[in-house]
Design a protein around this motif. Structure first.
Motif, PDB file in Angstrom:
ATOM      1  N   GLY A 179       6.666 -11.803   0.830  1.00 32.77           N
ATOM      2  CA  GLY A 179       5.964 -12.968   1.345  1.00 32.77           C
ATOM      3  C   GLY A 179       5.084 -12.664   2.529  1.00 32.77           C
ATOM      4  N   VAL A 180       4.406 -11.497   2.494  1.00 28.38           N
ATOM      5  CA  VAL A 180       3.514 -11.112   3.581  1.00 28.38           C
ATOM      6  C   VAL A 180       2.130 -10.825   3.011  1.00 28.38           C
ATOM      7  CG1 VAL A 180       5.354 -10.163   5.023  1.00 28.38           C
ATOM      8  CG2 VAL A 180       4.180  -8.665   3.390  1.00 28.38           C
ATOM      9  N   ARG A 181       1.163 -10.759   3.909  1.00 28.82           N
ATOM     10  CA  ARG A 181      -0.204 -10.445   3.505  1.00 28.82           C
ATOM     11  C   ARG A 181      -0.558  -9.047   3.991  1.00 28.82           C
ATOM     12  NH1 ARG A 181      -5.487 -14.077   5.025  1.00 28.82           N
ATOM     13  NH2 ARG A 181      -4.988 -13.284   7.098  1.00 28.82           N
ATOM     14  N   LEU A 182      -0.983  -8.205   3.067  1.00 27.28           N
ATOM     15  CA  LEU A 182      -1.358  -6.826   3.378  1.00 27.28           C
ATOM     16  C   LEU A 182      -2.861  -6.665   3.183  1.00 27.28           C
ATOM     17  CD1 LEU A 182       1.568  -5.009   1.486  1.00 27.28           C
ATOM     18  CD2 LEU A 182       1.501  -5.727   3.890  1.00 27.28           C
ATOM     19  N   GLY A 183      -3.341  -5.443   3.397  1.00 30.31           N
ATOM     20  CA  GLY A 183      -4.764  -5.162   3.213  1.00 30.31           C
ATOM     21  C   GLY A 183      -5.598  -5.727   4.353  1.00 30.31           C
ATOM     22  N   GLY A 184      -6.810  -6.098   4.052  1.00 28.17           N
ATOM     23  CA  GLY A 184      -7.720  -6.599   5.065  1.00 28.17           C
ATOM     24  C   GLY A 184      -8.526  -5.486   5.706  1.00 28.17           C
ATOM     25  N   PRO A 185      -9.445  -5.831   6.597  1.00 28.18           N
ATOM     26  CA  PRO A 185     -10.318  -4.832   7.231  1.00 28.18           C
ATOM     27  C   PRO A 185      -9.526  -3.776   8.001  1.00 28.18           C
ATOM     28  CG  PRO A 185     -11.096  -7.068   7.644  1.00 28.18           C
ATOM     29  CD  PRO A 185      -9.739  -7.202   7.045  1.00 28.18           C
ATOM     30  N   SER A 186      -9.969  -2.526   7.884  1.00 28.54           N
ATOM     31  CA  SER A 186      -9.376  -1.410   8.630  1.00 28.54           C
ATOM     32  C   SER A 186     -10.495  -0.469   9.044  1.00 28.54           C
ATOM     33  CB  SER A 186      -8.352  -0.661   7.775  1.00 28.54           C
ATOM     34  OG  SER A 186      -7.252  -1.479   7.440  1.00 28.54           O
ATOM     35  N   THR A 187     -10.235   0.323  10.080  1.00 24.32           N
ATOM     36  CA  THR A 187     -11.228   1.299  10.512  1.00 24.32           C
ATOM     37  C   THR A 187     -10.773   2.706  10.156  1.00 24.32           C
ATOM     38  OG1 THR A 187     -10.261   1.426  12.732  1.00 24.32           O
ATOM     39  CG2 THR A 187     -12.056  -0.128  12.401  1.00 24.32           C
ATOM     40  N   TYR A 188     -11.706   3.503   9.701  1.00 22.76           N
ATOM     41  CA  TYR A 188     -11.455   4.890   9.341  1.00 22.76           C
ATOM     42  C   TYR A 188     -12.510   5.748  10.027  1.00 22.76           C
ATOM     43  CZ  TYR A 188      -8.513   2.928   5.662  1.00 22.76           C
ATOM     44  OH  TYR A 188      -7.541   2.234   4.978  1.00 22.76           O
ATOM     45  N   GLY A 189     -12.060   6.589  10.950  1.00 23.41           N
ATOM     46  CA  GLY A 189     -13.009   7.408  11.700  1.00 23.41           C
ATOM     47  C   GLY A 189     -14.004   6.574  12.478  1.00 23.41           C
ATOM     48  N   GLY A 190     -13.558   5.418  12.950  1.00 27.49           N
ATOM     49  CA  GLY A 190     -14.429   4.547  13.726  1.00 27.49           C
ATOM     50  C   GLY A 190     -15.323   3.646  12.907  1.00 27.49           C
ATOM     51  N   VAL A 191     -15.240   3.754  11.584  1.00 30.88           N
ATOM     52  CA  VAL A 191     -16.078   2.944  10.698  1.00 30.88           C
ATOM     53  C   VAL A 191     -15.230   1.821  10.111  1.00 30.88           C
ATOM     54  CG1 VAL A 191     -17.505   2.924   8.616  1.00 30.88           C
ATOM     55  CG2 VAL A 191     -17.523   4.922  10.133  1.00 30.88           C
ATOM     56  N   LEU A 192     -15.684   0.573  10.287  1.00 32.79           N
ATOM     57  CA  LEU A 192     -14.956  -0.575   9.759  1.00 32.79           C
ATOM     58  C   LEU A 192     -15.152  -0.660   8.250  1.00 32.79           C
ATOM     59  CD1 LEU A 192     -13.303  -3.169  10.280  1.00 32.79           C
ATOM     60  CD2 LEU A 192     -15.491  -4.376  10.524  1.00 32.79           C
ATOM     61  N   VAL A 193     -14.024  -0.716   7.537  1.00 34.95           N
ATOM     62  CA  VAL A 193     -14.058  -0.855   6.081  1.00 34.95           C
ATOM     63  C   VAL A 193     -13.445  -2.212   5.738  1.00 34.95           C
ATOM     64  CG1 VAL A 193     -13.254   0.069   3.879  1.00 34.95           C
ATOM     65  CG2 VAL A 193     -13.863   1.637   5.743  1.00 34.95           C
TER      66      VAL A 193
END
Length: 331
Positions: free
Chosen positions: A272-286
């Motif tokens: 009952g949780v929400r995963l995923g969403g925006p993340s940064t990789y090497g300073g770049v927002l994905v």
């Protein structure tokens, strides 16, 4: 082919010792070979031929790894009795254990959770950075815990279920071939400027190799979710299992990977949780889509439950694989 008892012994050995650095390990050897061959191939091809070079790298890693595993397996089957036979059986169990990574997965996650419980967010971020690819330095506590849930769910497939699947259908050679494919993807399968072409073959082959195991993993999460909550909350065990299956079907394809989203969505629905969403990789927002529904649960509790579900699903998978091997022996 390995037998069911050897498989169970290998699983227990993995849980007992994990991946000690003082013992030789096929994945470390494969990793060194990949690094050497990547540099060698890159130095001999033009930039517009990187995709061909990546295909060559895959062929030069996967086929020899499978062949060497086959030859080692055949050699270990030669001793008929006595001390040599015992030593050969022990070596086979160890080699099978090296294809599994449940202890390392759970131990790494426990380090992060221990730091969170001690209110040491900096340490939690540092420990998390060892097991995920995203930037962790700016994550809050819930962000750290979400990442833990995601990585244990995804790596249940890569580190346990997929190797068991290939051990069951093809023995040690196929399992080692899978580990070679998975290691290639982890080292060169990135979608950045350096590896977009060179890592294309490794990434696509990894997608194919994980297609069935990822979906088996999702179903195992659903199954053990029911078992877990049947013990914890007997009157309401069916609901989280149904939610796990529902979210897996609804959100499993939202992930950028065709496979990783399946177990992550199953786990999100179970907890009952929400995963995923925006993340940064090497300073770049994905920008990545969210997976699951936030039903107001505490992420600390959810992370603990995720680890229990991962461990339980792995045990079911081991027993099922052993049963398949037992049936194969009797046919």
């Amino acid at each position: 082919m390995i037998g069911p008892f050897e498989l169970i012994a290998a699983f227990l050995l993995d849980m007992a010792i994990g991946d000690p650095r003082w013992l030789p390990h096929p994945v470390r050897l494969i990793g060194r070979a990949i690094a050497f061959l990547e540099n060698t191939i890159r130095s001999r091809i033009q930039k517009n031929h990187e995709k061909i070079g990546g295909v060559l790298l895959v062929v030069l890693i996967v086929l020899p790894a499978a062949l060497l595993a086959f030859l080692i397996r055949e050699a270990l089957l030669l001793p008929g009795r006595g001390i040599l036979a015992v030593a050969a059986a022990a070596a086979m169990v160890y080699l099978v254990a090296t294809t599994l990574a449940l202890r390392e997965l759970l131990s790494s996650a426990k380090l992060v959770l221990a730091s969170v419980k001690q209110e040491d967010l900096a340490a939690a971020r540092g420990n998390l950075a060892l097991i995920v690819g995203r930037d962790t330095q700016n994550l809050d506590e819930d962000g750290v815990l979400r990442a833990v849930i995601e990585t244990v769910s995804e790596n249940l497939s890569d580190g346990v279920i997929a190797p068991l699947f290939y051990l069951a259908i093809g023995g040690l050679p196929l399992a080692i071939a899978y580990k070679a494919i998975n290691t290639l993807d982890s080292m060169v399968g990135y979608k950045n400027e350096k590896y977009l072409s060179f890592g294309w073959a490794a990434a696509r082959l990894d997608d194919v190799a994980n297609f069935i195991p990822a979906r088996v993993t999702g179903l195992l999460i659903v199954l053990f979710t029911f078992c877990y909550f049947l013990v914890r909350k007997p009157g309401s065990a069916l609901s989280p299992a149904l939610d796990s299956f529902r979210v897996m079907r609804r959100d499993g394809r939202k992930h950028t990977s065709p496979n990783s989203g399946i177990p992550e969505a199953a786990m999100a629905g179970a907890l009952g949780v929400r995963l995923g969403g925006p993340s940064t990789y090497g300073g770049v927002l994905v920008k990545k889509p969210f997976i699951g529904d936030d039903r107001g649960g505490k992420y600390r509790d959810a992370a603990e439950q995720a680890m229990a579900i991962v461990a339980g699903a792995a045990v079911i998978a081991v027993l099922a694989s052993a049963a398949v091997l037992r049936i194969g022996v009797n046919l």
